[in-house]
Structures are given as structure tokens and as C-alpha cells.
Design an enzyme around this catalytic site. Structure first.
Site, PDB file in Angstrom:
ATOM      1  N   GLY A  37       0.833  -1.200   0.000  1.00 54.33           N
ATOM      2  CA  GLY A  37       0.000   0.000   0.000  1.00 54.33           C
ATOM      3  C   GLY A  37       0.863   1.243   0.000  1.00 54.33           C
ATOM      4  O   GLY A  37       2.075   1.172   0.252  1.00 54.33           O
ATOM      5  N   SER A  41       2.570   4.865   1.107  1.00 56.19           N
ATOM      6  CA  SER A  41       3.151   5.309   2.380  1.00 56.19           C
ATOM      7  C   SER A  41       2.079   5.960   3.243  1.00 56.19           C
ATOM      8  O   SER A  41       1.219   6.696   2.729  1.00 56.19           O
ATOM      9  CB  SER A  41       4.280   6.315   2.129  1.00 56.19           C
ATOM     10  N   GLY A  42       2.120   5.685   4.535  1.00 53.59           N
ATOM     11  CA  GLY A  42       1.138   6.253   5.450  1.00 53.59           C
ATOM     12  C   GLY A  42      -0.149   5.473   5.533  1.00 53.59           C
ATOM     13  O   GLY A  42      -1.114   5.937   6.154  1.00 53.59           O
ATOM     14  N   GLY A  57      -0.520   2.597   7.062  1.00 58.93           N
ATOM     15  CA  GLY A  57      -0.636   1.905   8.349  1.00 58.93           C
ATOM     16  C   GLY A  57       0.098   0.578   8.430  1.00 58.93           C
ATOM     17  O   GLY A  57      -0.076  -0.165   9.397  1.00 58.93           O
ATOM     18  N   LYS A  58       0.976   0.288   7.459  1.00 57.37           N
ATOM     19  CA  LYS A  58       1.665  -1.012   7.441  1.00 57.37           C
ATOM     20  C   LYS A  58       2.615  -1.157   8.631  1.00 57.37           C
ATOM     21  O   LYS A  58       2.578  -2.157   9.352  1.00 57.37           O
ATOM     22  CB  LYS A  58       2.440  -1.171   6.125  1.00 57.37           C
ATOM     23  N   GLU A 111      10.334  -4.087   4.747  1.00 55.33           N
ATOM     24  CA  GLU A 111      11.061  -3.592   3.571  1.00 55.33           C
ATOM     25  C   GLU A 111      12.539  -3.933   3.673  1.00 55.33           C
ATOM     26  O   GLU A 111      13.414  -3.079   3.494  1.00 55.33           O
ATOM     27  CB  GLU A 111      10.854  -2.086   3.430  1.00 55.33           C
TER      28      GLU A 111
END
Length: 594
Positions: free
Chosen positions: A383, A385-386, A388-389, A513
Site C-alpha cells: 500500500g 506510504s502512510g 498503516g503497514k 522492507e
């Protein structure tokens, strides 16, 4: 009250009795210094003071009846004994008080260090690291100084003044009353100046903490500073703190410059009055010359402790300010590692049900998230950036508590398990792969409470494809990695982090990541190492690269805190527009690289 609340109450210090000496006494008591040592030290100090009170009386008799024939040998022996006792008692008192102060310093630092280690991650989101370091180093030392360096002077000073005044009343009550006129005059000078000194001292401690914070931030990220040509900017930030501390120091010096001369004037005035008035009384026979000499000596024994008492109260105000900040830290609720049941031995799936979260009651980061991570399978989080991962990772690791919903492992919610038991299941490899200053061996075995054999170490290094570069280093596993591992490349740090995770043999693997910051060569090697690590484990991976997630058993697409798609790569390419755009962008990126 449940068991966890009871445990937390036992492990914290309630912030009661702020702004007074009682809070300081409570804090010192928590450091568990030897009270017997303090009693012995103060006893020696009192002996030294009381013995010193008899010296002026001996001098009086010596002056009034002095002739060579009248000087007895026992008088000389007594005087020598008095000085020896005073010297030994004073020396022992100083040594024992210093040792007592070091016990307080060590005890407080131990309390704060343990507390800082067990505070939840959320606390560090609000506090600057430099300020916390200042609490452990500077504030604890302020408390130590008030006990080891100033308390003895205060106690003996009070005894010396009271004893001297009592003896002076027996010698000549009229001259003593004249002497005591100086007391209210001295207080009129010292009290308002003392309040100003307290205000300055507290600001000085706050500015010192802020300056320490700037130093910590800048020096720990000095490569960022240099790569951004930010030296002038950071110099100005530091210079601003230095200037503030300089101005506060000058203000403190101004007050000391007022106190010193004024006290000098009071003392000299008293000396002139006592000598003048005393000389007059000697001439008319009201007192003897010896009594006048004794008066002057007792005056010195009254005046000298005034400086010690003033210094004690100044330092006490500093210590009370430092105490408030330390009690504030110690009163925070900490993570309880051993409260709860052990995680069952059987592998289970992880289920997230209606999970909601926001930081400090701000904008919602996660909104009623529902999905299951199957045991032994790979689940990828994808998803923008930002979305919620990373927050999901933090909640699974129990760095934060969700505002709504739950996370379960098997039949139980994860907060029913002890923290130590739950976190021991998890192996975490992040994009940065942080290393501690020390050797490669120490970093691979970091956090383990058992001995690791050379064979185990080599096995995990080989599986992480780290053995090749480690063997090429002159000192092998004993090679120092430098602060935050900066002596190694990004790929080497990643492989050491993977070896560390392999050695822990976790059931749940979390990859944040883990290859996104690497070049293509390093990525291939690290990805092979990750494949070794992922075999047979429940794996959750955050990735921005298609190659990392295309073979995942399940892909969760997050957007603005909500799940907008769940499925395999093939399913989402067909059914999810945003995922299809993500896949196409990644394919174009890979084509450009080739």
C-alpha cells in the site's frame, strides 16, 4: 484491581509531595543507600564540630593567664589531641559522606536506567533522548552533591552556630545580643536572592537537558548532517543552547557577586563592632582580653557556617527541581515482561479483528482492520506510504495498545501472553537493520541469555550468506562494527540481522522492507538469505517491490488505514485497480534497471 495494575503500582513511584524536600527524601530512600553509613558519617562530623567548640575556650584561658611558667604540658597535649581528633573525625566524615553520595548516585541511575529500558515505545515518541540522558547523568549528580557535599556542612553549621551562641551567652549576654542583630539582616539579604538563584538553577537544568538533546541528535546522525551540508544550521542550534547557558551562568554569577560582598560587609561590620565594643568592655574591666579573643573566634565559627548553609539551600533547590523530573519518569507505567501466560507450543494463525488505532487521539491510522495471517505462510502488506503497514507491525509486536479490536494468536488474544513470551516468538528484520556498537558475534547473539557455540554461529552466518564477508575480515566474528554498524555496508548489516533472526529461531517472522535500500547485487544475496529464514515460518512482510510479494501466499492491500483488497498476486492484478497500478509501476521500474 487486576494483577497487572497491582504489579505496575509496585514498580512505580507516585509523584506525590512535589516541590518540597519530602519528595527528595523519598527518592533518596528508593536508591537504598546505607543509613548506618550516613549516621556514622554525621556522628564523626558532629564530633569534629563539638570538639572545635572548645578551642576558643582553651584560647581564652591561655590568653588570660599566659606565662611560660603557667603553661602546663598537659594543656599542650590536650590541644594537640583536640586538633588530631578534629582532623581524623572530619576526614572520616568526608570519606563516608562521599561514599554515601556515590551509593545514592549509583542507586538512582540504576532505577532510572531500568525504568528507561522498560518504558513502552510510546513514551519515546514524546520524549527527546537527550533530555532522558540528562536525567540519568546530570540530575542524579545534583542530588548526590546535595547529600555528599552540602548536607554535612548544613548539619555541622547549625550545630556550630547553636553551640557558639550558647557559649557566648555564658561569656557575655550583652555582646551576644549585639551579635544576633546581624541574623535578620543576613536573612533579608539571602532569602530573596536564594529564590532568584532557585529560578535560575531550574532554568539552567532545563537548558542543559535541551542542549544535551541537541548534541545527541546531531552527533548520532552526523553523516546526515554532513551529506546535507547542515553544519552551519546545526552549529547555530548548538550555539543558541550555549548562549542560553552562558546567559544563565552570568545571571547566577551576578547573584553570587551580590551575596559574596554583602556577606563580607556584614562580617566585617560585625568584626569591627565586636572588636570596638569588646575593647571598650575590656578597658573598663567588664570582660577579660581572653574573653574578647574567644568572642572573635566564636564569631568566626558562626559566620563561616552561614556560607555552608546558604550553599546547602541553593543546592537543595536544584536537587528538588531535579527530583521532580526524575519522579516524573519513575512514575510512568512500564511494560511488565513476566505478567501473563506462556505462548502455547503449537503454531497458530494470527487473527486481527476490527483493529483500530490512532496516535495520541489524533487521526485514525487503522480503521477496523480484519484479516488472518495463516500459520507457516507468507502474508505481504502492500500500500502507499502512510497507509498503516508499519503501525500494524508495531501493534503485533505490542509496542502500542490498539484503541479498538483485538489481535489473537490461536484461541487467545496476544495481550494475555507475557511480553517476554510473546516477543520471543518474533524475529524482526527492518530496512535499517540497526546494529549495536560491538563485534559481529555480539550483534548476532544480541538479546540471547544462553551461550552460543561456534558451530551455531557459523551455521546461521552461512544460512544468512554472511560467512563469506565475515571470513574475509581480519578479525572475523570479533570485528568491531562501529557505532550503529557504520563500518559495514547496508547489505552486510542486513545479513547480520538475518543471522540474528535465524539464531533466535522465531515462529513468526516480520520483514519491514528488508531489501528496499539495497543495490541489485546485495538484494539478490539478501533475498536468498531471507528465503532460508522464511522456510516453514509464519511470515509477514512489508514491501514496495513486486519481486518481494509476487510469490506471497496472501497479499493485503492497505489504503488510508483500511483494507481495500485481499488475495494472491494474480487475483489482485485482476480485481484491484490500485494494486494493478502498483504492479505495472514495478514492472516498468525493473525493465529500466535491466
Amino acid at each position: 484491581m487486576n494483577a497487572i495494575e497491582t504489579n505496575e503500582r509496585q514498580r512505580t513511584i507516585p509523584p506525590k509531595n512535589k516541590n518540597n524536600w519530602k519528595s527528595l527524601a523519598t527518592l533518596i530512600n528508593k536508591a537504598k543507600p546505607s543509613k548506618l553509613m550516613l549516621a556514622i558519617a554525621l556522628s564523626f562530623s558532629l564530633v569534629s564540630t563539638i570538639v572545635g567548640l572548645f578551642v576558643p575556650l582553651f584560647t581564652k584561658n591561655l590568653v588570660d593567664g599566659f606565662t611560660l611558667d603557667s603553661l602546663e604540658s598537659y594543656q599542650i597535649v590536650m590541644l594537640v589531641c583536640v586538633f588530631v581528633v578534629q582532623t581524623i573525625s572530619g576526614g572520616l566524615s568526608i570519606y563516608l559522606l562521599n561514599k554515601f553520595g556515590q551509593q545514592i548516585l549509583s542507586g538512582l541511575r540504576d532505577l532510572l536506567w531500568r525504568k528507561l529500558l522498560y518504558l513502552p515505545v510510546a513514551h519515546y515518541d514524546k520524549e527527546e533522548t537527550g533530555g532522558l540522558i540528562s536525567r540519568v547523568t546530570n540530575d542524579t549528580n545534583v542530588v548526590k552533591q546535595v547529600v555528599s557535599e552540602h548536607m554535612s556542612g548544613f548539619v555541622t553549621g547549625v550545630i556550630s552556630i547553636i553551640g557558639s551562641v550558647i557559649i557566648l551567652f555564658t561569656l557575655d549576654w550583652q555582646m551576644t545580643l549585639m551579635l544576633l542583630i546581624a541574623v535578620p539582616l543576613t536573612l533579608i539579604i539571602l532569602v530573596p536572592l536564594g529564590k532568584k538563584m532557585h529560578h535560575i538553577s531550574r532554568n539552567m537544568q532545563n537548558e542543559t537537558a535541551s542542549f544535551t538533546s541537541v548534541l545527541t541528535q546531531v552527533l548520532s546522525e552526523v553523516r546526515l548532517v554532513k551529506s546535507s551540508n547542515a553544519e552551519p544550521i546545526e552549529y547555530e542550534r548548538g550555539k543558541s543552547g550555549i548562549d542560553k547557558l552562558f546567559k544563565l551562568g552570568v545571571r547566577e554569577g551576578k547573584i553570587q557577586a551580590i551575596i559574596g560582598p554583602l556577606m563580607g560587609i556584614v562580617i566585617m561590620t560585625l568584626m569591627v563592632v565586636i572588636i570596638g565594643y569588646g575593647g571598650l568592655r575590656v578597658s573598663n574591666g567588664s570582660i577579660t582580653a581572653g574573653e574578647l579573643v574567644a568572642f572573635i573566634l566564636y564569631l568566626i565559627q558562626i559566620v563561616m557556617p552561614l556560607g555552608q548553609i546558604t550553599a546547602f539551600f541553593t543546592q537543595l533547590q536544584k536537587a528538588i527541581g531535579a527530583t521532580e523530573r526524575m519522579i516524573d519518569i519513575l512514575s510512568q507505567s512500564e511494560e511488565v515482561q513476566d505478567q501473563g501466560k506462556q505462548v502455547p507450543s503449537a503454531d497458530s494463525s494470527i487473527a486481527l479483528k476490527d483493529l483500530s488505532f490512532n496516535y495520541d487521539n489524533g487521526e485514525a491510522i487503522l480503521k477496523k482492520v480484519n484479516f488472518t495471517v495463516p500459520s507457516g505462510k507468507v502474508t505481504a502488506l502492500v500500500g502507499p506510504s502512510g497507509s498503516g503497514k508499519t503501525t500494524l507491525f508495531s501493534l503485533i509486536e505490542r509496542y502500542y495498545e490498539p484503541q479498538g479490536g483485538s489481535i489473537s494468536y490461536g484461541n487467545d488474544e496476544i495481550d494475555e501472553y507475557s511480553l517476554a513470551s510473546w516477543r520471543s516468538l518474533i524475529g524482526y528484520v527492518s530496512q535499517e537493520s540497526p546494529l549495536m556498537s560491538g563485534t559481529i558475534r555480539e550483534n548476532i547473539t544480541y538479546g540471547l541469555d544462553r551461550e552460543v557455540s561456534e558451530d551455531e554461529l557459523r551455521t546461521v552466518a552461512r544460512m544468512a550468506y554472511a560467512d563469506g564477508f565475515i571470513d574475509e575480515l581480519p578479525e572475523g566474528f570479533a570485528t568491531e562494527v562501529g557505532e550503529r554498524g557504520m563500518k559495514l555496508s547496508g547489505g552486510q548489516r542486513q545479513r547480520i540481522a538475518i543471522a540474528r533472526a535465524l539464531l533466535r529461531n522465531p515462529r513468526i517472522l516480520m520483514l519491514d522492507e528488508a531489501t528496499s535500500a539495497l543495490d541489485s547485487t546485495s538484494e539478490r544475496v539478501v533475498q536468498e538469505a531471507l528465503n532460508n529464514l522464511m522456510k516453514g515460518r509464519t511470515t509477514i512482510v512489508i514491501a514496495h517491490r513486486l519481486s518481494t510479494v509476487v510469490d506471497a501466499d496472501q497479499i493485503i492491500f492497505l489504503d488510508k488505514g483500511s483494507i481495500t483488497g485481499i488475495g494472491t498476486h494474480e487475483q489482485l492484478v485482476v480485481s484491484h485497480e490500485l494494486y494493478r497500478e502498483f504492479a505495472e509501476q514495478q514492472l516498468r521500474y525493473q525493465e529500466q534497471l535491466t
